[in-house]
Scaffold this motif. Structure first.
Motif, PDB file in Angstrom:
ATOM      1  N   HIS A   1       0.801  -1.275  -0.045  1.00 14.15           N
ATOM      2  CA  HIS A   1      -0.140   0.006  -0.485  1.00 14.15           C
ATOM      3  C   HIS A   1       1.155   1.497   0.468  1.00 14.15           C
ATOM      4  O   HIS A   1       0.430   1.695  -0.564  1.00 14.15           O
ATOM      5  CB  HIS A   1      -0.836  -0.031   1.423  1.00 14.15           C
ATOM      6  N   SER A   2       1.790   1.813   0.742  1.00 11.04           N
ATOM      7  CA  SER A   2       2.575   2.143   0.177  1.00 11.04           C
ATOM      8  C   SER A   2       3.387   2.615  -0.439  1.00 11.04           C
ATOM      9  O   SER A   2       3.715   3.720  -1.545  1.00 11.04           O
ATOM     10  CB  SER A   2       3.229   2.633   1.838  1.00 11.04           C
ATOM     11  N   LEU A   3       4.294   1.044  -0.729  1.00 12.60           N
ATOM     12  CA  LEU A   3       5.253   1.687  -2.504  1.00 12.60           C
ATOM     13  C   LEU A   3       3.593   1.707  -4.061  1.00 12.60           C
ATOM     14  O   LEU A   3       4.196   3.373  -3.910  1.00 12.60           O
ATOM     15  CB  LEU A   3       5.187   0.339  -2.942  1.00 12.60           C
ATOM     16  N   LEU A   4       2.824   1.486  -3.598  1.00 10.56           N
ATOM     17  CA  LEU A   4       1.741   1.683  -4.457  1.00 10.56           C
ATOM     18  C   LEU A   4       0.949   2.725  -4.434  1.00 10.56           C
ATOM     19  O   LEU A   4       0.980   3.916  -5.303  1.00 10.56           O
ATOM     20  CB  LEU A   4       1.031   0.401  -5.330  1.00 10.56           C
ATOM     21  N   VAL A   5       0.182   3.187  -3.578  1.00  7.83           N
ATOM     22  CA  VAL A   5      -0.812   4.281  -2.907  1.00  7.83           C
ATOM     23  C   VAL A   5       0.194   5.570  -2.136  1.00  7.83           C
ATOM     24  O   VAL A   5       0.118   6.653  -2.988  1.00  7.83           O
ATOM     25  CB  VAL A   5      -2.054   3.855  -2.118  1.00  7.83           C
ATOM     26  N   GLU A   6       0.761   5.102  -0.471  1.00  8.53           N
ATOM     27  CA  GLU A   6       1.132   6.394  -0.199  1.00  8.53           C
ATOM     28  C   GLU A   6       2.325   6.908  -0.487  1.00  8.53           C
ATOM     29  O   GLU A   6       2.160   8.386  -0.520  1.00  8.53           O
ATOM     30  CB  GLU A   6       1.318   5.761   1.315  1.00  8.53           C
ATOM     31  N   ASP A   7       3.126   6.724  -1.034  1.00 11.56           N
ATOM     32  CA  ASP A   7       4.056   6.984  -2.125  1.00 11.56           C
ATOM     33  C   ASP A   7       4.297   6.961  -3.594  1.00 11.56           C
ATOM     34  O   ASP A   7       4.911   6.824  -4.610  1.00 11.56           O
ATOM     35  CB  ASP A   7       5.986   5.902  -1.488  1.00 11.56           C
ATOM     36  N   TYR A   8       2.641   7.086  -3.844  1.00 11.58           N
ATOM     37  CA  TYR A   8       2.774   6.924  -4.850  1.00 11.58           C
ATOM     38  C   TYR A   8       3.763   8.049  -5.808  1.00 11.58           C
ATOM     39  O   TYR A   8       3.701   8.036  -6.798  1.00 11.58           O
ATOM     40  CB  TYR A   8       1.247   7.118  -5.961  1.00 11.58           C
ATOM     41  N   GLU A   9       3.586   9.514  -5.572  1.00 11.32           N
ATOM     42  CA  GLU A   9       3.944  10.806  -6.207  1.00 11.32           C
ATOM     43  C   GLU A   9       5.986  10.490  -5.833  1.00 11.32           C
ATOM     44  O   GLU A   9       6.051  10.448  -6.696  1.00 11.32           O
ATOM     45  CB  GLU A   9       3.785  11.862  -5.171  1.00 11.32           C
ATOM     46  N   ILE A  10       6.314   9.448  -5.033  1.00  8.10           N
ATOM     47  CA  ILE A  10       7.636   9.415  -4.974  1.00  8.10           C
ATOM     48  C   ILE A  10       7.783   8.095  -6.261  1.00  8.10           C
ATOM     49  O   ILE A  10       8.399   8.061  -7.136  1.00  8.10           O
ATOM     50  CB  ILE A  10       7.881   8.628  -3.785  1.00  8.10           C
ATOM     51  N   ASN A  11       7.290   6.947  -5.954  1.00 10.57           N
ATOM     52  CA  ASN A  11       7.561   6.216  -7.155  1.00 10.57           C
ATOM     53  C   ASN A  11       6.846   5.995  -8.203  1.00 10.57           C
ATOM     54  O   ASN A  11       7.478   5.234 -10.155  1.00 10.57           O
ATOM     55  CB  ASN A  11       7.120   4.589  -5.588  1.00 10.57           C
ATOM     56  N   ARG A  12       5.632   6.502  -8.313  1.00 12.89           N
ATOM     57  CA  ARG A  12       5.133   6.779  -9.329  1.00 12.89           C
ATOM     58  C   ARG A  12       4.737   5.367 -11.064  1.00 12.89           C
ATOM     59  O   ARG A  12       4.987   5.361 -11.626  1.00 12.89           O
ATOM     60  CB  ARG A  12       5.414   7.698 -10.603  1.00 12.89           C
ATOM     61  N   ILE A  13       4.939   4.395 -10.065  1.00 18.47           N
ATOM     62  CA  ILE A  13       4.060   2.929 -10.146  1.00 18.47           C
ATOM     63  C   ILE A  13       2.744   3.024 -11.460  1.00 18.47           C
ATOM     64  O   ILE A  13       1.753   3.016 -10.704  1.00 18.47           O
ATOM     65  CB  ILE A  13       4.591   1.930  -9.099  1.00 18.47           C
ATOM     66  N   THR A  14       3.077   2.723 -12.583  1.00 18.66           N
ATOM     67  CA  THR A  14       1.434   3.005 -13.561  1.00 18.66           C
ATOM     68  C   THR A  14       1.791   1.713 -14.462  1.00 18.66           C
ATOM     69  O   THR A  14       0.491   1.351 -15.043  1.00 18.66           O
ATOM     70  CB  THR A  14       1.157   3.705 -14.317  1.00 18.66           C
ATOM     71  N   GLY A  15       1.512   0.448 -13.706  1.00 16.83           N
ATOM     72  CA  GLY A  15       1.894  -0.802 -14.360  1.00 16.83           C
ATOM     73  C   GLY A  15       2.610  -2.097 -13.789  1.00 16.83           C
ATOM     74  O   GLY A  15       3.432  -1.558 -12.558  1.00 16.83           O
TER      75      GLY A  15
END
Ligand SMILES: NC(=O)c1ccc[n+]([C@@H]2O[C@H](COP(=O)([O-])OP(=O)(O)OC[C@H]3O[C@@H](n4cnc5c(N)ncnc54)[C@H](O)[C@@H]3O)[C@@H](O)[C@H]2O)c1
Ligand SMILES: C[C@H]1O[C@H](OP(=O)(O)OP(=O)(O)OC[C@H]2O[C@@H](n3ccc(=O)[nH]c3=O)[C@H](O)[C@@H]2O)[C@H](O)[C@@H](O)C1=O
Length: 362
Positions: A76-90
């Motif tokens: 959840h933190s990788l994909l959602v909380e830290d979306y602005e940092i990681n920007r995983i879209t696939g």
């Protein structure tokens, strides 16, 4: 840091047989994509991690050892909380316990691992799109399922993507359950998941519990023991009478199919259409063979290439053992939907086997 990449994608199960081969191809082929691989590193990946360890030197690859079935908070933190940092879209989801044999002895472990790990991913993707609706126009999810979800097919029968799911073993049942959960997320939350269901995959670096690598491993042991003038300790095991059939696809052909789908998913996102996103694709071949004939073929090639002067009766190297609790007789996919996208398998099973034998270390 991620600004230098066009896209960031999460690949799960990337230390396994298919995932590691996929990463070996893609990380070098697409330096503009940032790859994050999550794998819990089970007994299979002990064997194949050495094949992705070279990738760790590359700037567009990073590896995280986590169990997707128990690490919802991390995901959840990788994909959602830290979306602005990681920007995983696939997301490309290979992770699963994949052995049918092991699923008969620990079925509950398969349910807990396979179903929950995929569900955690779908749920985090749902929460991401809920929090950042604007990500919808670039988000895609490819889920790797299997032909086993349809159960077995009668002679001359083929199953298409719309056929009923009738799994017959605990592994296949978990994969069918995941497909059902994916379907519910497509309908309920408009999650752009594309599902692929492929035949038996084979190729380099596959773990030796599966039929083809098992035979190659036993033949190599035989050759070593022959050289050392030691008695043969382990024979090639054939379940039941060896008449069960499987249809094989080379891992490189599967990866080529994934590439076509991934690019077409991008086209969908650009045009706002849903031609490939939310669809299911069978990825198959017509390379069908019964287990005993396959074992004999591998022995033929092995002895012709590596021990041509030896006159061996292969029967002395083979032992018939108790069959599985249930062993699907055959899998036969109708894969017209995939060939309509311009894909077709290019490596014949006979050529693939010859190459595997050629590439064996002496
Ligand atoms: N091999 C085949 O013939 C075949 C055919 C059709 C579909 N599939 C599917 O393709 C996918 C990959 O298959 P494979 O043959 O490479 O399998 P594999 O067993 O070689 O590798 C699976 C990888 O997933 C990882 N993994 C499992 N559960 C995990 C979890 N909870 N968290 C993190 N990592 C986890 C394992 O550590 C392993 O590295 C699987 O989903 C399988 O169901 C395989
Ligand atoms: C599509 C799935 O493919 C793989 O599952 P499957 O059980 O079909 O593969 P195996 O290689 O384990 O078995 C194939 C075939 O060979 C028999 N066999 C296996 C090992 C052995 O020592 N002796 C044998 O005779 C076995 O009974 C089968 O009939 C893949 O593992 C899975 O993830 C898939 O999705």
């Amino acid at each position: 840091m991620t600004d230098v990449f066009d896209q960031c994608i999460l690949v799960t199960g990337g230390a396994g047989f298919i995932g590691s081969c996929f990463l070996e191809n893609w990380v070098m082929k697409f330096p503009n994509i940032q790859f994050t691989c999550i794998d819990k590193l089970n007994y299979v990946s002990d064997h194949s991690t050495k094949y992705i360890s070279n990738l760790l030197k590359l700037p567009n690859f990073n590896f995280v050892q986590k169990d997707l079935a128990i690490e919802f908070k991390y995901l959840h933190s990788l994909l959602v909380e830290d979306y602005e940092i990681n920007r995983i879209t696939g997301i490309i989801n290979f992770a699963a316990e994949s052995s049918v044999d092991r699923s008969f002895t620990s079925p509950l472990d398969f349910t807990q691992n396979n179903i929950i790990s995929s569900h955690n991913l779908f749920e985090c993707a749902r929460l991401l799109l809920e929090k950042y609706p604007e990500v919808r126009n670039k988000f895609k999810f490819l889920h790797v399922s299997t032909d086993e979800v349809y159960g077995e097919q009668a002679l001359r029968e083929h199953v298409a993507e719309c056929s009923n799911l009738k799994p017959t073993n605990p592994y296949a049942a978990t994969k069918a359950a995941i497909d059902m959960i994916a379907q519910s997320y497509i309908y309920s939350f408009h999650l752009p998941i594309t599902i692929i269901r492929s035949n038996n995959v084979y190729g380099p670096n596959q773990y030796k519990e599966k039929l083809i690598p098992m035979v190659l491993d036993k033949l190599q042991r035989y050759e070593n023991q022959l050289e050392a003038k030691e008695p043969i300790t382990e024979k090639i095991t054939i379940h039941g009478n060896g008449t069960n059939k499987r249809t094989y696809i080379h891992v490189q052909d599967l990866i080529a199919a994934i590439e076509i789908l991934w690019m077409k998913m991008d086209d969908d996102l650009e045009s706002g259409s849903r031609k490939v996103l939310t669809q299911t694709y069978n990825i198959g071949t017509t390379d069908e063979i019964d287990n005993l004939s396959l074992v004999e073929y591998i022995c033929d090639i092995y002895f012709a290439q590596r021990l041509p002067s030896l006159d061996v009766d292969y029967n002395s190297l083979i032992t018939f053992v108790k069959d599985r609790n249930y062993n699907d007789s055959r899998y036969a996919l109708n894969f017209d939907k995939m060939t309509e996208l311009g894909w077709k398998p290019s490596i014949k099973l006979t050529d693939g086997i010859k190459q595997l034998v050629t590439d064996l270390k002496s």
